[in-house]
Every structure is written in structure tokens, then in C-alpha cells.
Design a protein around this motif. Structure first.
Motif, mmCIF file in Angstrom:
data_model
loop_
_atom_site.group_PDB
_atom_site.id
_atom_site.type_symbol
_atom_site.label_atom_id
_atom_site.label_comp_id
_atom_site.label_asym_id
_atom_site.label_seq_id
_atom_site.Cartn_x
_atom_site.Cartn_y
_atom_site.Cartn_z
ATOM 1 N N LEU A 46 1.776 -1.306 7.746
ATOM 2 C CA LEU A 46 1.764 -1.845 6.383
ATOM 3 C C LEU A 46 0.992 -3.157 6.278
ATOM 4 N N ASP A 47 0.214 -3.483 7.301
ATOM 5 C CA ASP A 47 -0.632 -4.691 7.311
ATOM 6 C C ASP A 47 0.180 -5.957 7.033
ATOM 7 N N GLY A 62 3.149 -8.789 -3.567
ATOM 8 C CA GLY A 62 2.722 -7.601 -2.832
ATOM 9 C C GLY A 62 3.216 -7.591 -1.397
ATOM 10 N N GLU A 63 3.184 -8.767 -0.755
ATOM 11 C CA GLU A 63 3.681 -8.866 0.628
ATOM 12 C C GLU A 63 5.182 -8.602 0.669
ATOM 13 N N ARG A 66 5.802 -4.935 0.369
ATOM 14 C CA ARG A 66 5.536 -4.203 1.615
ATOM 15 C C ARG A 66 6.633 -4.429 2.646
ATOM 16 N N THR A 86 3.898 0.744 -5.206
ATOM 17 C CA THR A 86 2.559 0.134 -5.184
ATOM 18 C C THR A 86 2.301 -0.776 -6.380
ATOM 19 N N GLN A 89 0.706 -4.196 -5.523
ATOM 20 C CA GLN A 89 -0.325 -4.173 -4.487
ATOM 21 C C GLN A 89 -1.723 -4.231 -5.091
ATOM 22 N N HIS A 93 -4.289 -2.290 -0.578
ATOM 23 C CA HIS A 93 -2.928 -2.163 -0.056
ATOM 24 C C HIS A 93 -2.166 -1.030 -0.746
ATOM 25 N N LEU A 96 -3.154 1.905 1.186
ATOM 26 C CA LEU A 96 -2.513 1.856 2.502
ATOM 27 C C LEU A 96 -1.041 2.254 2.405
ATOM 28 N N VAL A 97 -0.313 1.660 1.465
ATOM 29 C CA VAL A 97 1.100 1.994 1.287
ATOM 30 C C VAL A 97 1.257 3.485 0.998
ATOM 31 N N GLU A 123 -7.472 3.662 8.369
ATOM 32 C CA GLU A 123 -7.693 2.600 7.400
ATOM 33 C C GLU A 123 -8.492 1.441 7.996
#
Length: 124
Positions: A46-47, A62-63, A66, A86, A89, A93, A96-97, A123
Motif C-alpha cells: 500500500l506504499d 489518503g495516508e 491506506r 479510494t 487517494q 494511489h 494501487l489500493v 506498480e
């Protein structure tokens, strides 16, 4: 309770704890062993690595979202209920999610390390 993982828009994180501590707390609260490998895999997928040592209270929306999704994944429940996962995000992201959640669904939410790591590789 043992079958469902939930992530709301607010996230309900422990504000003073960092990502690793929030995820460890989620596992401990459900009687699961710490399993650092599962936690590390989800953090990477999830970066969250760049912000993983910051307290939740200083993370962006957003962080935080996640981290809340990561919390749902690390408890390895067969059913996840996610409220607009999402919505906070940026485009990259959000994609990605979505990819991570698809991989988790394909793994029957058992969060297969191979599935999640393959998403990260595609990704990255």
C-alpha cells in the motif's frame, strides 16, 4: 467478528501510534501473533513505507485511509467491508489500493504474500 474486517472513512486509528504500531495493535486485539512479515508485506503493497514511522495524527487523509485499509488486510479476514476505500487517494494511489484489494479478493482475503507482492512489482 472473526470473519469480517472493516475499514470506515474515518479510519479510527490510534493517533499516537505509527503505522507499524497500529497494524500490530489490530492483530493483537484479535488474538493474532505479531507476524511482522504479513505487516511488512501490506505496508509495502500500500506504499506506506515512506510514512510508516510517523504517528497517525500527522498523516494526510489518503495516508490515513491506506493505514486503515492495511489494518483490515493484516487481520486476514475472509470478508472485508470497506467504506469508499479510494475516496481520499490521488489517482496513482487509488489505482494501487484497487489493485491490492483485487489481489486480496482473489486470495479470498487471506492476503497471499505472492499476490500482494506481484501487485507491488507491477506498480513499481
Amino acid at each position: 467478528r472473526g470473519l469480517v474486517g472493516v475499514s470506515t472513512q474515518s479510519g479510527a486509528l490510534a493517533e499516537a501510534l505509527d503505522t507499524w504500531e497500529n497494524l500490530a495493535l489490530a492483530r493483537a486485539a484479535r488474538g493474532l501473533d505479531p507476524d511482522a512479515a504479513v505487516v511488512a508485506m501490506v505496508v509495502k503493497a500500500l506504499d506506506l513505507e515512506p510514512v510508516s514511522r510517523r504517528p497517525a495524527r500527522v498523516l494526510s487523509g489518503g495516508e490515513r485511509q491506506r493505514v486503515a485499509i492495511a489494518r483490515s488486510l493484516v487481520v486476514q479476514r475472509p470478508l472485508l467491508v470497506l467504506d469508499e476505500p479510494t475516496s481520499q487517494q490521488d489517482e496513482a494511489h487509488a489505482e494501487l489500493v484497487s489493485a491490492v484489494l483485487v489481489a486480496a479478493a482473489r486470495a479470498a482475503a487471506g492476503v497471499s504474500p505472492n499476490d500482494l507482492l506481484s501487485v507491488v512489482a507491477q506498480e513499481g
